[in-house]
Design a protein around this motif. Structure first.
Motif, PDB file in Angstrom:
ATOM      1  N   LYS A  21      -4.366   1.411  -9.740  1.00  0.00           N
ATOM      2  CA  LYS A  21      -4.884   0.676 -10.899  1.00  0.00           C
ATOM      3  C   LYS A  21      -6.093   0.380 -11.010  1.00  0.00           C
ATOM      4  CE  LYS A  21      -3.187  -2.279 -14.803  1.00  0.00           C
ATOM      5  NZ  LYS A  21      -2.161  -3.524 -15.235  1.00  0.00           N
ATOM      6  N   HIS A  22      -6.813  -0.187  -9.989  1.00  0.00           N
ATOM      7  CA  HIS A  22      -8.101  -0.641  -9.851  1.00  0.00           C
ATOM      8  C   HIS A  22      -8.856   0.640  -9.853  1.00  0.00           C
ATOM      9  CE1 HIS A  22     -11.415  -3.170  -8.870  1.00  0.00           C
ATOM     10  NE2 HIS A  22     -11.796  -2.131  -7.861  1.00  0.00           N
ATOM     11  N   LEU A  23      -8.351   1.490  -9.167  1.00  0.00           N
ATOM     12  CA  LEU A  23      -9.228   2.762  -8.808  1.00  0.00           C
ATOM     13  C   LEU A  23      -9.110   3.812 -10.124  1.00  0.00           C
ATOM     14  CD1 LEU A  23      -8.638   3.656  -5.024  1.00  0.00           C
ATOM     15  CD2 LEU A  23     -10.554   2.537  -5.983  1.00  0.00           C
ATOM     16  N   GLY A  24      -8.100   3.417 -11.058  1.00  0.00           N
ATOM     17  CA  GLY A  24      -8.192   4.489 -12.144  1.00  0.00           C
ATOM     18  C   GLY A  24      -7.370   5.892 -11.905  1.00  0.00           C
ATOM     19  N   LEU A  25      -6.481   5.719 -10.716  1.00  0.00           N
ATOM     20  CA  LEU A  25      -5.531   6.671 -10.233  1.00  0.00           C
ATOM     21  C   LEU A  25      -4.285   6.706 -10.899  1.00  0.00           C
ATOM     22  CD1 LEU A  25      -6.390   6.804  -6.438  1.00  0.00           C
ATOM     23  CD2 LEU A  25      -7.331   8.276  -8.190  1.00  0.00           C
ATOM     24  N   PRO A  26      -3.651   7.917 -11.225  1.00  0.00           N
ATOM     25  CA  PRO A  26      -2.390   7.952 -11.774  1.00  0.00           C
ATOM     26  C   PRO A  26      -1.300   7.278 -11.177  1.00  0.00           C
ATOM     27  CG  PRO A  26      -2.731  10.147 -10.517  1.00  0.00           C
ATOM     28  CD  PRO A  26      -4.097   9.367 -10.423  1.00  0.00           C
ATOM     29  N   LEU A  27      -0.541   6.441 -11.904  1.00  0.00           N
ATOM     30  CA  LEU A  27       0.671   5.368 -11.416  1.00  0.00           C
ATOM     31  C   LEU A  27       1.724   5.973 -11.454  1.00  0.00           C
ATOM     32  CD1 LEU A  27      -0.922   2.187 -13.396  1.00  0.00           C
ATOM     33  CD2 LEU A  27      -1.349   2.789 -10.794  1.00  0.00           C
ATOM     34  N   GLU A  28       2.071   7.016 -12.036  1.00  0.00           N
ATOM     35  CA  GLU A  28       3.537   7.592 -12.188  1.00  0.00           C
ATOM     36  C   GLU A  28       4.087   7.900 -10.873  1.00  0.00           C
ATOM     37  OE1 GLU A  28       0.527  10.922 -13.473  1.00  0.00           O
ATOM     38  OE2 GLU A  28       0.871   8.955 -13.937  1.00  0.00           O
ATOM     39  N   LEU A  29       3.120   8.128  -9.986  1.00  0.00           N
ATOM     40  CA  LEU A  29       3.541   8.379  -8.339  1.00  0.00           C
ATOM     41  C   LEU A  29       4.294   7.303  -7.822  1.00  0.00           C
ATOM     42  CD1 LEU A  29       0.452  10.383  -7.033  1.00  0.00           C
ATOM     43  CD2 LEU A  29       2.718  11.340  -7.778  1.00  0.00           C
ATOM     44  N   ILE A  30       3.898   6.048  -8.314  1.00  0.00           N
ATOM     45  CA  ILE A  30       4.465   4.816  -7.563  1.00  0.00           C
ATOM     46  C   ILE A  30       5.445   4.503  -8.377  1.00  0.00           C
ATOM     47  CG2 ILE A  30       3.816   2.512  -7.054  1.00  0.00           C
ATOM     48  CD1 ILE A  30       0.795   3.795  -7.147  1.00  0.00           C
ATOM     49  N   LYS A  31       6.917   4.555  -8.003  1.00  0.00           N
ATOM     50  CA  LYS A  31       8.032   4.060  -8.501  1.00  0.00           C
ATOM     51  C   LYS A  31       8.566   2.887  -7.957  1.00  0.00           C
ATOM     52  CE  LYS A  31       9.263   8.999  -8.623  1.00  0.00           C
ATOM     53  NZ  LYS A  31      10.206  10.088  -8.024  1.00  0.00           N
ATOM     54  N   HIS A  32       7.733   2.322  -6.928  1.00  0.00           N
ATOM     55  CA  HIS A  32       8.611   1.265  -6.274  1.00  0.00           C
ATOM     56  C   HIS A  32       7.371   0.282  -5.582  1.00  0.00           C
ATOM     57  CE1 HIS A  32      11.054  -1.701  -3.766  1.00  0.00           C
ATOM     58  NE2 HIS A  32      12.230  -1.099  -4.094  1.00  0.00           N
ATOM     59  N   THR A  33       7.295  -0.936  -5.936  1.00  0.00           N
ATOM     60  CA  THR A  33       6.087  -1.503  -5.055  1.00  0.00           C
ATOM     61  C   THR A  33       6.168  -1.715  -3.800  1.00  0.00           C
ATOM     62  OG1 THR A  33       6.906  -3.705  -5.938  1.00  0.00           O
ATOM     63  CG2 THR A  33       5.543  -2.753  -7.487  1.00  0.00           C
ATOM     64  N   ASP A  34       7.586  -1.944  -3.323  1.00  0.00           N
ATOM     65  CA  ASP A  34       7.691  -2.164  -2.013  1.00  0.00           C
ATOM     66  C   ASP A  34       7.686  -0.960  -0.889  1.00  0.00           C
ATOM     67  OD1 ASP A  34       7.599  -5.051  -1.929  1.00  0.00           O
ATOM     68  OD2 ASP A  34       9.628  -5.156  -2.361  1.00  0.00           O
ATOM     69  N   PHE A  35       8.009   0.357  -1.494  1.00  0.00           N
ATOM     70  CA  PHE A  35       7.811   1.606  -0.831  1.00  0.00           C
ATOM     71  C   PHE A  35       7.543   2.682  -1.692  1.00  0.00           C
ATOM     72  CE2 PHE A  35       9.966   5.484   0.634  1.00  0.00           C
ATOM     73  CZ  PHE A  35       9.722   5.422   1.900  1.00  0.00           C
ATOM     74  N   THR A  36       6.588   3.564  -1.314  1.00  0.00           N
ATOM     75  CA  THR A  36       6.205   4.762  -1.995  1.00  0.00           C
ATOM     76  C   THR A  36       6.165   5.853  -1.015  1.00  0.00           C
ATOM     77  OG1 THR A  36       3.820   4.367  -1.937  1.00  0.00           O
ATOM     78  CG2 THR A  36       4.936   3.665  -3.942  1.00  0.00           C
ATOM     79  N   VAL A  37       6.335   7.108  -1.348  1.00  0.00           N
ATOM     80  CA  VAL A  37       6.005   8.156  -0.647  1.00  0.00           C
ATOM     81  C   VAL A  37       5.829   9.431  -1.489  1.00  0.00           C
ATOM     82  CG1 VAL A  37       8.545   8.830  -0.340  1.00  0.00           C
ATOM     83  CG2 VAL A  37       7.184   9.926   0.979  1.00  0.00           C
ATOM     84  N   PHE A  38       4.648   9.978  -1.323  1.00  0.00           N
ATOM     85  CA  PHE A  38       4.325  11.077  -2.168  1.00  0.00           C
ATOM     86  C   PHE A  38       3.178  11.905  -1.364  1.00  0.00           C
ATOM     87  CE2 PHE A  38       1.650   7.507  -3.023  1.00  0.00           C
ATOM     88  CZ  PHE A  38       0.285   7.941  -3.100  1.00  0.00           C
ATOM     89  N   ASN A  39       2.740  13.058  -1.894  1.00  0.00           N
ATOM     90  CA  ASN A  39       1.827  13.884  -1.443  1.00  0.00           C
ATOM     91  C   ASN A  39       0.447  13.711  -2.182  1.00  0.00           C
ATOM     92  OD1 ASN A  39       0.040  16.169  -0.584  1.00  0.00           O
ATOM     93  ND2 ASN A  39       1.695  17.731  -0.597  1.00  0.00           N
ATOM     94  N   LEU A  40      -0.465  13.218  -1.267  1.00  0.00           N
ATOM     95  CA  LEU A  40      -1.791  12.885  -1.745  1.00  0.00           C
ATOM     96  C   LEU A  40      -2.431  13.767  -2.785  1.00  0.00           C
ATOM     97  CD1 LEU A  40      -3.609  10.213  -1.758  1.00  0.00           C
ATOM     98  CD2 LEU A  40      -4.912  11.185   0.181  1.00  0.00           C
ATOM     99  N   LYS A  41      -2.129  14.984  -2.829  1.00  0.00           N
ATOM    100  CA  LYS A  41      -2.823  16.165  -3.738  1.00  0.00           C
ATOM    101  C   LYS A  41      -2.226  15.917  -5.021  1.00  0.00           C
ATOM    102  CE  LYS A  41       0.182  19.909  -2.631  1.00  0.00           C
ATOM    103  NZ  LYS A  41       0.572  21.307  -2.348  1.00  0.00           N
ATOM    104  N   ASP A  42      -1.064  15.209  -5.265  1.00  0.00           N
ATOM    105  CA  ASP A  42      -0.461  15.170  -6.586  1.00  0.00           C
ATOM    106  C   ASP A  42      -1.310  14.047  -7.309  1.00  0.00           C
ATOM    107  OD1 ASP A  42       1.440  16.940  -6.088  1.00  0.00           O
ATOM    108  OD2 ASP A  42       2.935  15.638  -5.569  1.00  0.00           O
ATOM    109  N   ILE A  43      -2.141  13.327  -6.802  1.00  0.00           N
ATOM    110  CA  ILE A  43      -3.171  12.403  -7.714  1.00  0.00           C
ATOM    111  C   ILE A  43      -4.058  13.356  -8.269  1.00  0.00           C
ATOM    112  CG2 ILE A  43      -2.710  10.240  -6.243  1.00  0.00           C
ATOM    113  CD1 ILE A  43      -5.611  10.498  -5.285  1.00  0.00           C
ATOM    114  N   ASN A  44      -4.352  14.395  -7.960  1.00  0.00           N
ATOM    115  CA  ASN A  44      -5.152  15.363  -8.734  1.00  0.00           C
ATOM    116  C   ASN A  44      -6.413  14.750  -8.706  1.00  0.00           C
ATOM    117  OD1 ASN A  44      -3.368  17.615  -9.176  1.00  0.00           O
ATOM    118  ND2 ASN A  44      -2.521  16.404 -10.859  1.00  0.00           N
ATOM    119  N   GLN A  45      -7.160  14.271  -7.707  1.00  0.00           N
ATOM    120  CA  GLN A  45      -8.385  13.671  -7.784  1.00  0.00           C
ATOM    121  C   GLN A  45      -9.431  14.709  -7.126  1.00  0.00           C
ATOM    122  OE1 GLN A  45      -8.773  10.552  -8.907  1.00  0.00           O
ATOM    123  NE2 GLN A  45     -11.035  10.521  -8.624  1.00  0.00           N
ATOM    124  N   PRO A  46     -10.529  14.942  -8.078  1.00  0.00           N
ATOM    125  CA  PRO A  46     -11.500  16.007  -7.453  1.00  0.00           C
ATOM    126  C   PRO A  46     -12.114  15.436  -6.198  1.00  0.00           C
ATOM    127  CG  PRO A  46     -12.115  15.089  -9.885  1.00  0.00           C
ATOM    128  CD  PRO A  46     -10.957  14.312  -9.030  1.00  0.00           C
TER     129      PRO A  46
END
Length: 312
Positions: free
Chosen positions: A19-44
């Motif tokens: 949130k602080h970095l302005g990155l997409p938050l929909e990848l984060i479904k659970h505050t205590d545990f997350t798992v995702f592919n970093l490329k899905d944040i679509n950050q240049p």
């Protein structure tokens, strides 16, 4: 992305950081545990994160991608087939030149204890290691981890009522694989000169903090967490190092220091017992009196009378 901050940030969850970095938050479904592919944040790319303290575990599996990360002023290269983890409390920043397939897990300590293993640090003491440099593994070894993190990702995205229990059990396998390949002979306590340095820094901070309390510069007595934060260490790790190296627990060191400062103030100052209690971080004078009596078998009033110091 938000502007770069010059001051160090502290984040308790990945959600807070993104949130602080302005990155997409929909990848984060659970505050205590997350798992995702970093490329899905679509950050240049190149993409650089500011220096921040993350109060959760991060496990990373880099199938393809390049960059580097800095943790407590140590810099490590990120490259294909690199695996690493970091634990809570460190200051770190990332610099990605290219993000391909990079799978990230973030876990709170409470998630590990509730879903993975209640005595997690007894079974997997390497989780308390100060740093774990990113290690490049063979294709065969990486494939083993690849199968596991994809299985965890599948469960994470499922609607199974048992998904966190399943993830917890799969994560035990991940940790056992870490132990098998990287940490079979690891004991976090015997790190020679470094652990001696930790003890020295702890004692120095203990002395300074109680000087500051006695003189009224500091108002709140430090807890174990504060001493750990000062050295960017996990509190369990700091506690273990202090206990093994000195033979005394941190709470014993703190109690002895509190009593010696209390005695000095009772003997040599005209502060009231209530004021001394507040100086040493006690909210009530009665708490201080009980604490003092427990450790000295005498009350602050009788101790002071024995030294003939004026009370106010």
């Amino acid at each position: 992305m938000h502007h770069q901050d010059n001051e160090k940030q502290i984040f308790n969850t990945l959600y807070d950081q993104y949130k602080h970095l302005g990155l997409p938050l929909e990848l984060i479904k659970h505050t205590d545990f997350t798992v995702f592919n970093l490329k899905d944040i679509n950050q240049p790319t190149p993409f650089k994160s500011p220096l921040s303290r993350l109060n959760f575990f991060v496990f990373a599996f880099i199938k393809s991608g390049d960059g580097d990360y800095t943790i407590d002023e140590h810099n490590y290269k990120l490259q294909p087939r690199a695996i690493y983890f970091t634990n809570p409390g460190h200051f770190r920043s990332f610099n990605w030149e290219h993000i391909g397939d990079v799978y990230l897990f973030t876990l709170s300590e409470s998630f590990l204890k509730e879903n993975v293993y209640a005595n997690i640090f007894d079974e997997f003491s390497f989780l308390l290691a100060e740093t774990f440099p990113a290690r490049v593994v063979s294709p065969d070894v990486f494939d083993e981890f690849d199968i596991l993190y994809h299985q965890i990702l599948r469960e994470y995205n499922s609607n199974s009522p048992y998904r966190y229990r399943i993830i917890g059990n799969l994560f035990v396998v991940v940790l056992l694989k870490f132990k098998e390949y990287f940490w079979q002979d690891y004991n976090p306590i015997y790190e020679g000169n470094r652990s001696s340095e930790i003890v020295k820094n702890f004692k120095r901070l203990l002395e300074k903090h109680y000087r500051d309390l006695s003189s009224g510069i500091a108002e709140q007595a430090f807890r174990v967490q504060d001493y750990a934060d000062a050295q960017s260490l996990h509190p369990n790790y700091l506690s273990n190092v202090i206990k093994i190296k000195t033979g005394k627990t941190i709470s014993t060191w703190i109690a002895e220091k509190t009593i010696s400062e209390a005695k000095a103030l009772l003997q040599n100052s005209k502060l009231s017992i209530k004021e001394i209690a507040f100086r040493l971080g006690f909210s009530e004078a009665t708490h201080f009196s009980n604490y003092f009596k427990k450790h000295t078998d005498t009350s602050p009033v009788l101790f002071r009378k024995g030294y003939g110091t004026v009370t106010s």
